[in-house]
Design an enzyme around this catalytic site. Structure first.
Site, PDB file in Angstrom:
ATOM      1  N   GLY A 145       0.777  -1.180   0.083  1.00 13.47           N
ATOM      2  CA  GLY A 145      -0.097  -0.088  -0.096  1.00 13.47           C
ATOM      3  C   GLY A 145       0.720   1.229   0.069  1.00 13.47           C
ATOM      4  N   CYS A 146       0.190   2.335  -0.410  1.00 14.02           N
ATOM      5  CA  CYS A 146       1.072   3.691  -0.324  1.00 14.02           C
ATOM      6  C   CYS A 146       1.437   4.014   0.875  1.00 14.02           C
ATOM      7  CB  CYS A 146       0.269   4.842  -1.298  1.00 14.02           C
ATOM      8  SG  CYS A 146      -1.605   5.043  -0.516  1.00 14.02           S
ATOM      9  N   TYR A 147       0.338   4.312   1.866  1.00 12.12           N
ATOM     10  CA  TYR A 147       0.764   4.711   3.104  1.00 12.12           C
ATOM     11  C   TYR A 147       1.879   3.695   3.825  1.00 12.12           C
ATOM     12  CZ  TYR A 147      -2.697   8.068   3.918  1.00 12.12           C
ATOM     13  OH  TYR A 147      -3.649   9.291   3.474  1.00 12.12           O
ATOM     14  N   THR A 149       4.297   2.121   2.305  1.00 11.72           N
ATOM     15  CA  THR A 149       5.833   2.387   1.636  1.00 11.72           C
ATOM     16  C   THR A 149       6.282   3.364   2.315  1.00 11.72           C
ATOM     17  OG1 THR A 149       4.723   1.405  -0.583  1.00 11.72           O
ATOM     18  CG2 THR A 149       6.641   2.887  -0.559  1.00 11.72           C
ATOM     19  N   ALA A 150       5.368   4.719   2.336  1.00  6.41           N
ATOM     20  CA  ALA A 150       6.042   5.718   2.860  1.00  6.41           C
ATOM     21  C   ALA A 150       6.560   5.888   4.251  1.00  6.41           C
ATOM     22  CB  ALA A 150       5.166   7.002   2.975  1.00  6.41           C
TER      23      ALA A 150
END
Length: 343
Positions: A145-147, A149-150
């Site tokens: 997921g994008c969150y 990853t960050a």
């Protein structure tokens, strides 16, 4: 060798970003482009920025349309990838940009997604311990997921080196509206988002929470607990994640930076910024780059790590292409760039 690639969900934000990157990839040719409600449309109606593919016609998302390709990317709604994947052969590389195969815990999946767990595939975050080895030669990849990853890349060195109390992690992360997908939603209308920031999924309710915990737990034997508050920001792309936790005795900004520099010294897409410079979403827009900064707040006794990514690139499509490269034995950076677009 050139690999034939199909993209299911080609009219959405993730599908469009995948195609943008694949058009620049030296080792692939783009085959079937499939969708659901958009079947029969010209792709240019939905993705006008993809000029080389504008006249392609969107086909239905079926196993028959996707069969015969070396790689199939699934940019589909959560809970729909498994039915397609099980109809495709074991010889095809399937890269799922949805959440279906990310979690190793069936209990956590059912708690947060409310449906039976489809299984667990090799996880497409090469920066995690052992991830590259698991991805190499694999024919199934679950894109993070994008969150996660960050936030994972902001905190990974701190957790791995024992710089913090991992049971008291707090994360506040702001995302652009494209993270919510392309389907029409009243709260995502321009009139609702312009000049406005708002929280959602507060109090441990966001579906990416168990994924963040799973990732960080892979780097430590200590207990990991995360309080995660996502924010919707009035911008189309990007995530800025501010992460903090109580700092271990003796850890300073200098020693923390050394740990981060060592962790990421060989990572092609993760940059520890010079001291005093801070991540910003505009600097990574359209790139597969992650910028990270770390500092110790001595007054509060907390380590603060901040990261910025483009949620559609490194946070989704870029991570998918990076993982595909590893799985196929291609150069990991093929088709990907650390150069952003500004202003």
């Amino acid at each position: 060798m050139t690999y034939s690639v199909a993209v299911a969900g080609c009219t959405g934000y993730a599908g469009g970003e995948l195609l943008r990157l694949l058009l620049q990839h030296p080792d692939v040719t783009i085959g079937a482009l499939t969708g659901n409600s958009s079947v029969g449309d010209r792709l240019g109606v939905h993705q006008p920025h993809l000029a080389p593919l504008a006249e392609r016609i969107v086909a239905p998302t079926t196993a028959e349309e996707l069969a015969g390709h070396d790689v199939v990317f699934l940019a589909l709604p959560h809970g729909t990838s498994a039915a397609i994947a099980e109809q495709l052969g074991d010889d095809v590389l399937i890269v799922d940009a949805g959440a279906d195969f990310r979690l190793s815990s069936a209990q956590e999946w059912e708690k947060f997604y409310g449906s039976p767990h489809a299984g667990t595939w090799p996880y497409g975050m090469p920066e995690l311990p052992g991830a590259r080895e698991a991805l190499a030669g694999s024919r199934r990849v679950a894109v993070p997921g994008c969150y996660p990853t960050a936030t994972t890349l902001a905190l990974l060195p701190a957790v791995a080196a024992g710089l913090i109390d991992a049971s008291q992690i707090s994360i506040v992360a702001a995302s652009g509206t494209s993270g919510a997908g392309k389907s029409l939603k009243p709260h995502l209308l321009g009139a609702e988002t312009m000049g406005n920031m708002s929280p959602y999924g507060v109090g441990g309710m966001h579906r990416h929470t168990p994924e963040i915990v799973q990732n960080l737990s892979s780097a430590t034997d200590a207990e990991v607990k995360v309080s995660f508050t996502p924010l919707l920001a009035p911008m189309p792309r990007g995530i800025l994640a501010t992460c903090s936790a109580p700092v271990a005795d003796g850890v300073t900004t200098e020693s923390a930076r050394l740990a981060y520099a060592e962790q990421y010294s060989d990572e092609p897409f993760v940059d520890l910024l010079p001291a005093g410079e801070w991540p910003q979403t505009a600097a990574v827009a359209g790139s597969n780059r992650v910028t990270v900064q770390v500092v110790v707040d001595e007054t509060a006794g907390r380590l603060i790590a901040i990261s910025a990514i483009d949620n559609l690139t490194k946070g989704t499509a870029g991570g998918a292409v990076q993982s595909m490269n590893i799985a196929l034995g291609l150069p990991e950076t093929a088709g990907l760039s650390t150069v952003g677009a500004a202003p």
